[in-house]
Motif scaffolding. Structure first.
Motif, PDB file in Angstrom:
ATOM      1  N   ALA A  43       0.827  -1.214   0.000  1.00 49.98           N
ATOM      2  CA  ALA A  43       0.000   0.000   0.000  1.00 49.98           C
ATOM      3  C   ALA A  43       0.857   1.258   0.000  1.00 49.98           C
ATOM      4  CB  ALA A  43      -0.944   0.006   1.200  1.00 49.98           C
ATOM      5  N   ALA A  44       1.976   1.234   0.713  1.00 51.35           N
ATOM      6  CA  ALA A  44       2.858   2.402   0.779  1.00 51.35           C
ATOM      7  C   ALA A  44       3.377   2.768  -0.608  1.00 51.35           C
ATOM      8  CB  ALA A  44       4.021   2.132   1.723  1.00 51.35           C
ATOM      9  N   LYS A  45       3.827   1.773  -1.346  1.00 48.14           N
ATOM     10  CA  LYS A  45       4.347   2.034  -2.693  1.00 48.14           C
ATOM     11  C   LYS A  45       3.232   2.508  -3.621  1.00 48.14           C
ATOM     12  CE  LYS A  45       7.991  -1.362  -2.112  1.00 48.14           C
ATOM     13  NZ  LYS A  45       8.486  -2.684  -2.518  1.00 48.14           N
ATOM     14  N   GLU A  46       2.062   1.947  -3.449  1.00 46.92           N
ATOM     15  CA  GLU A  46       0.948   2.330  -4.309  1.00 46.92           C
ATOM     16  C   GLU A  46       0.462   3.748  -4.015  1.00 46.92           C
ATOM     17  OE1 GLU A  46      -3.207   0.287  -4.713  1.00 46.92           O
ATOM     18  OE2 GLU A  46      -1.728  -0.841  -5.875  1.00 46.92           O
ATOM     19  N   ALA A 122       1.504   2.735  10.174  1.00 43.06           N
ATOM     20  CA  ALA A 122       2.330   3.829   9.656  1.00 43.06           C
ATOM     21  C   ALA A 122       3.549   3.264   8.948  1.00 43.06           C
ATOM     22  CB  ALA A 122       2.757   4.750  10.789  1.00 43.06           C
ATOM     23  N   VAL A 123       3.911   3.910   7.838  1.00 46.65           N
ATOM     24  CA  VAL A 123       5.057   3.479   7.041  1.00 46.65           C
ATOM     25  C   VAL A 123       5.861   4.691   6.588  1.00 46.65           C
ATOM     26  CG1 VAL A 123       4.014   1.340   6.177  1.00 46.65           C
ATOM     27  CG2 VAL A 123       3.673   3.465   4.921  1.00 46.65           C
ATOM     28  N   ALA A 124       7.124   4.437   6.252  1.00 53.30           N
ATOM     29  CA  ALA A 124       7.985   5.473   5.690  1.00 53.30           C
ATOM     30  C   ALA A 124       8.653   4.902   4.451  1.00 53.30           C
ATOM     31  CB  ALA A 124       9.028   5.917   6.705  1.00 53.30           C
ATOM     32  N   LEU A 125       8.861   5.754   3.455  1.00 53.45           N
ATOM     33  CA  LEU A 125       9.519   5.353   2.209  1.00 53.45           C
ATOM     34  C   LEU A 125      10.692   6.284   1.943  1.00 53.45           C
ATOM     35  CD1 LEU A 125       6.148   5.401   1.567  1.00 53.45           C
ATOM     36  CD2 LEU A 125       7.012   4.261  -0.434  1.00 53.45           C
ATOM     37  N   VAL A 126      11.719   5.746   1.307  1.00 57.56           N
ATOM     38  CA  VAL A 126      12.859   6.529   0.843  1.00 57.56           C
ATOM     39  C   VAL A 126      13.173   6.047  -0.560  1.00 57.56           C
ATOM     40  CG1 VAL A 126      15.294   7.076   1.215  1.00 57.56           C
ATOM     41  CG2 VAL A 126      13.776   6.775   3.175  1.00 57.56           C
ATOM     42  N   TYR A 127      13.383   6.994  -1.479  1.00 56.42           N
ATOM     43  CA  TYR A 127      13.640   6.619  -2.867  1.00 56.42           C
ATOM     44  C   TYR A 127      14.180   7.805  -3.642  1.00 56.42           C
ATOM     45  CZ  TYR A 127       9.121   8.910  -3.340  1.00 56.42           C
ATOM     46  OH  TYR A 127       8.102   9.815  -3.271  1.00 56.42           O
ATOM     47  N   ALA A 146      15.514  13.869  -7.873  1.00 57.72           N
ATOM     48  CA  ALA A 146      15.366  14.232  -6.466  1.00 57.72           C
ATOM     49  C   ALA A 146      15.388  12.991  -5.584  1.00 57.72           C
ATOM     50  CB  ALA A 146      14.046  14.985  -6.261  1.00 57.72           C
ATOM     51  N   SER A 147      15.789  13.190  -4.350  1.00 60.70           N
ATOM     52  CA  SER A 147      15.653  12.135  -3.343  1.00 60.70           C
ATOM     53  C   SER A 147      14.468  12.514  -2.468  1.00 60.70           C
ATOM     54  CB  SER A 147      16.931  11.987  -2.515  1.00 60.70           C
ATOM     55  OG  SER A 147      17.196  13.175  -1.803  1.00 60.70           O
ATOM     56  N   VAL A 148      13.706  11.500  -2.050  1.00 59.05           N
ATOM     57  CA  VAL A 148      12.456  11.753  -1.343  1.00 59.05           C
ATOM     58  C   VAL A 148      12.341  10.833  -0.139  1.00 59.05           C
ATOM     59  CG1 VAL A 148       9.937  11.809  -1.544  1.00 59.05           C
ATOM     60  CG2 VAL A 148      11.347  12.376  -3.523  1.00 59.05           C
ATOM     61  N   SER A 149      11.776  11.367   0.917  1.00 63.07           N
ATOM     62  CA  SER A 149      11.395  10.580   2.091  1.00 63.07           C
ATOM     63  C   SER A 149       9.964  10.969   2.438  1.00 63.07           C
ATOM     64  CB  SER A 149      12.323  10.902   3.263  1.00 63.07           C
ATOM     65  OG  SER A 149      11.859  10.262   4.432  1.00 63.07           O
ATOM     66  N   SER A 150       9.099   9.967   2.575  1.00 65.71           N
ATOM     67  CA  SER A 150       7.693  10.232   2.920  1.00 65.71           C
ATOM     68  C   SER A 150       7.260   9.325   4.056  1.00 65.71           C
ATOM     69  CB  SER A 150       6.771   9.946   1.728  1.00 65.71           C
ATOM     70  OG  SER A 150       7.026  10.820   0.673  1.00 65.71           O
ATOM     71  N   SER A 151       6.384   9.827   4.891  1.00 65.89           N
ATOM     72  CA  SER A 151       5.780   9.032   5.958  1.00 65.89           C
ATOM     73  C   SER A 151       4.263   9.102   5.821  1.00 65.89           C
ATOM     74  CB  SER A 151       6.180   9.561   7.337  1.00 65.89           C
ATOM     75  OG  SER A 151       7.578   9.477   7.497  1.00 65.89           O
ATOM     76  N   TRP A 152       3.624   7.945   5.925  1.00 68.83           N
ATOM     77  CA  TRP A 152       2.177   7.830   5.774  1.00 68.83           C
ATOM     78  C   TRP A 152       1.588   7.139   6.994  1.00 68.83           C
ATOM     79  CZ3 TRP A 152      -0.337   9.471   1.270  1.00 68.83           C
ATOM     80  CH2 TRP A 152       0.506   9.835   0.210  1.00 68.83           C
ATOM     81  N   ARG A 153       0.370   7.528   7.354  1.00 67.58           N
ATOM     82  CA  ARG A 153      -0.325   6.859   8.447  1.00 67.58           C
ATOM     83  C   ARG A 153      -1.689   6.439   7.948  1.00 67.58           C
ATOM     84  NH1 ARG A 153      -0.364  11.507  12.231  1.00 67.58           N
ATOM     85  NH2 ARG A 153      -2.001  12.625  11.190  1.00 67.58           N
ATOM     86  N   GLN A 154      -2.152   5.310   8.434  1.00 67.22           N
ATOM     87  CA  GLN A 154      -3.457   4.799   8.037  1.00 67.22           C
ATOM     88  C   GLN A 154      -4.498   5.275   9.042  1.00 67.22           C
ATOM     89  OE1 GLN A 154      -3.935   0.508   7.896  1.00 67.22           O
ATOM     90  NE2 GLN A 154      -5.126   0.707   6.021  1.00 67.22           N
ATOM     91  N   THR A 155      -5.606   5.796   8.517  1.00 67.11           N
ATOM     92  CA  THR A 155      -6.678   6.283   9.380  1.00 67.11           C
ATOM     93  C   THR A 155      -7.579   5.131   9.802  1.00 67.11           C
ATOM     94  OG1 THR A 155      -8.211   6.687   7.561  1.00 67.11           O
ATOM     95  CG2 THR A 155      -6.680   8.482   8.119  1.00 67.11           C
ATOM     96  N   ALA A 156      -8.486   5.413  10.714  1.00 65.70           N
ATOM     97  CA  ALA A 156      -9.438   4.395  11.160  1.00 65.70           C
ATOM     98  C   ALA A 156     -10.319   3.921  10.007  1.00 65.70           C
ATOM     99  CB  ALA A 156     -10.302   4.949  12.294  1.00 65.70           C
ATOM    100  N   GLY A 157     -10.489   4.753   8.992  1.00 61.79           N
ATOM    101  CA  GLY A 157     -11.289   4.392   7.820  1.00 61.79           C
ATOM    102  C   GLY A 157     -10.483   3.662   6.756  1.00 61.79           C
ATOM    103  N   ALA A 164       4.388  13.370   6.561  1.00 65.85           N
ATOM    104  CA  ALA A 164       5.661  14.083   6.399  1.00 65.85           C
ATOM    105  C   ALA A 164       6.244  13.738   5.034  1.00 65.85           C
ATOM    106  CB  ALA A 164       6.636  13.704   7.501  1.00 65.85           C
ATOM    107  N   HIS A 165       6.804  14.746   4.371  1.00 66.36           N
ATOM    108  CA  HIS A 165       7.346  14.555   3.026  1.00 66.36           C
ATOM    109  C   HIS A 165       8.539  15.495   2.874  1.00 66.36           C
ATOM    110  CE1 HIS A 165       7.065  13.728  -1.317  1.00 66.36           C
ATOM    111  NE2 HIS A 165       7.268  15.013  -1.502  1.00 66.36           N
TER     112      HIS A 165
END
Length: 173
Positions: A43-46, A122-127, A146-157, A164-165
């Protein structure tokens, strides 16, 4: 709210994919998504791909992917690049920056993004990513790496929201 269910934020698009049973079995010929961790990595990659597609299609829709408390640094969003951290309370704020952002013509990940689980939801990606923009005269395409770092959190829904990006230009290697 965008979820991991579609490929684009463009409402005229009729092509979508869903995470159905076939996807749970073997995504891209890989192993089964039979654990929460594997589903989170997938899901994080998608959702990261969907976020960049949004920046290419309609940057003003990007805040739909973001949490209320989202923070980011992305000098690629402005015609006058800067590295000022942005939030809903910053000056300019996130909404203002995305309203004025110019869409990119396309993007390409360099390899597979690295993903780490921060928590169960919650997940974090670096690429590394290449972004493409057609020059103003239509004579060519400009590539920005560019280099990127992102953090994602899943909601109750079960929606994933960006919290964070950080994106930064990469010097020639």
């Amino acid at each position: 709210m965008p979820t991991v269910m579609g490929l684009t934020t463009d409402s005229s698009s009729k092509t979508t994919t869903t995470l159905g049973n076939a996807d749970l079995k073997k995504p891209n010929g890989g192993s089964r998504l039979d654990t929460i961790s594997k589903r989170n990595h997938h899901a994080a990659k998608e959702i990261e791909t969907l976020f960049w597609r949004c920046l290419c299609d309609d940057p003003s829709a990007a805040p739909e992917y973001m949490a209320e408390d989202c923070i980011l640094i992305n000098p690629l969003l402005s015609s006058h690049p800067y590295s000022t951290p942005l939030s809903k309370n910053s000056e300019p704020n996130l909404l203002e920056v995305f309203e004025k952002a110019e869409p990119w013509a396309g993007f390409r990940f360099h390899g597979d993004p690295l993903v780490v689980e921060i928590d169960l939801m919650a997940v974090a990606l670096v690429y590394k990513v290449s972004l493409y923009r057609v020059d103003g005269k239509g004579k060519g395409t400009r590539e920005v790496v560019a280099s990127v770092s992102s953090s994602w959190r899943q909601t109750a829904g079960a929606d994933w929201v960006l919290v964070a990006h950080h994106c930064q230009y990469v010097d020639d290697e």
